[in-house]
Design a protein around this motif. Sequence first.
Motif: not given
Length: 564
Positions: A525-540
């Motif tokens: 989950e951490d790896e997917i979250t890190d990618y999404a934050r960098k490339k998919r404008s992810f905000l927690s």
Amino acid sequence: MESLKERIVRYIIAHKKAKEDLVREIDRGSVSFREFKEKLIKNNIISEEDILIVLSREYKIPYMDLDKYRISNENKNFLSKELSFRYRVLPISKIGDVLTVATANPLDVITLDDLRITAGFKKIDLVLSKEEKITKYLNSLYSETTIAPLVEENDINDDDVAIKDISLKDDQGLEGMISESKLPPVVRVVDLMIYEGLKRRASDIHIEPTQKDLSVRYRIDGVLHHGFSLPKKNQGGILARLKIMSSLNITEFRVPQDGRFKIKFENREIDFRVSSLPGNFGEKIVLRILDKESLAMGIKNLGFSPVPQKLFEESLEAPFGIILVTGPTGSGKSTTLYSIINQLNNAEKNIVTIEDPVEYQIEGITQIQVKPEIGLNFSSSLRSVLRQSPDIIMVGEIRDAETADIAIKASLTGEFIFSTLHTNNSVGAITRLVDMGIEPFLVASSMIATTAQRLARRLCTKCKIKEKTDQKLLERLNLEPVEELYRPAGCSFCNRTGYRGRIALLEILSFDDTIRTMILKKNSEDEITDYARKKRSFLSLKEDGFKKCIEGITTLEEVLRVAG
């Protein structure tokens, strides 16, 4: 299966001093139940009251002694004189489009159905009473003599809340409770409870019997607040009134029940979902307030931050797949789904929802209420819906692997599916589905987006004030440094709480090919979250909440309370 006449015959033989042969002869010689009843009464074998008691027990219809019930002159406005006398029914109360009448012949279903259609009511509720008393009060009600009104036309005052003139004894029977539930102070106090809830913008009203009294609490902006307490002796009448309004079985106290009713408030229709639960000191009743006008038309009106909202809108443009909304109970998942369904609803689409329960009734949409007791659960309903050529399906909740598997496979064949799932965050929805036994390749190929949301209280715009922030706290929470943030103060507008209304915090994981590949490779989950934050404008959730703190919409304490 034993008929009603046979049950009455058995009752007479067991409780009355009558020859069985005579009773059987009357039974055989009677063409209808009415004739059978009249012959029994004429021969002094059984009284009409005893027959009504048997009917009440067998058909779960309350029995009411009309002599103990104050008939208001206003009751004649519920039903015309012609219809009342034609069908021999006495109008008792009217709530919305549901009319309650007293009858001595509840088995004449065709006549009662004809009454419902002729009078224009959605439903006719029944109470039982003696025919002679119904005739007596019909003559009084529709005569020229005015009957004293049930409720005086003056404002509710503190004396009404105390309901001092009711004396409901602990050993009072069902009949007494029904009568007490119609008396003016009980009616007015229940109206007061509901009015206060609507005035305070409550989402729920909790009526809780305690050892000493009956407590009324209101959930406002997600937090319970004490309203007022009522005398313990009036508990039975108030709870009976609420159960009658909600079409619940007032003879049942041992098991939970669910019901609904509607009222008009400030020229709009408000739905109430009612739940009763047996407790140590009596039944607890919770009223869930469902205001259709509070439903936003589309996600643009839900108050999401610009970036998560843009990602959500892009997800809705997909031709098929699944969007999951996750979060705990009370986090606004249903409101989000209903708002999306409202946005997508048009004559070109066949939209079906499967819910438990149906909260808001929306025109133009087929809504299914699941009933597990007859085998109509989420999975069986979903199978049936797929044969109806749907374009969009909303599944109230994915609770098991079977429902998840059917939903995912349906999305791969061209359906657009929305549903909810209980997880802490958006990325956790992937792990939850895999743990259910869904193959990672199915999860990867079917998902469009997974979201998580929470509801935080909104700062009162009239009294919020700025203060210096604790930089060490921000550093400990891994949040960017900021000099000042708003905090609540409290004023009359927000009832001294510092908050008024709520705002949604949204976290959205929008899938792309890389994320799908990471799911296939079973990345953490951490790896997917890190990618999404960098490339998919992810905000927690916490990051989205902190942006709202900086904008002065909510407080850091609220964000930490709901998002951790």
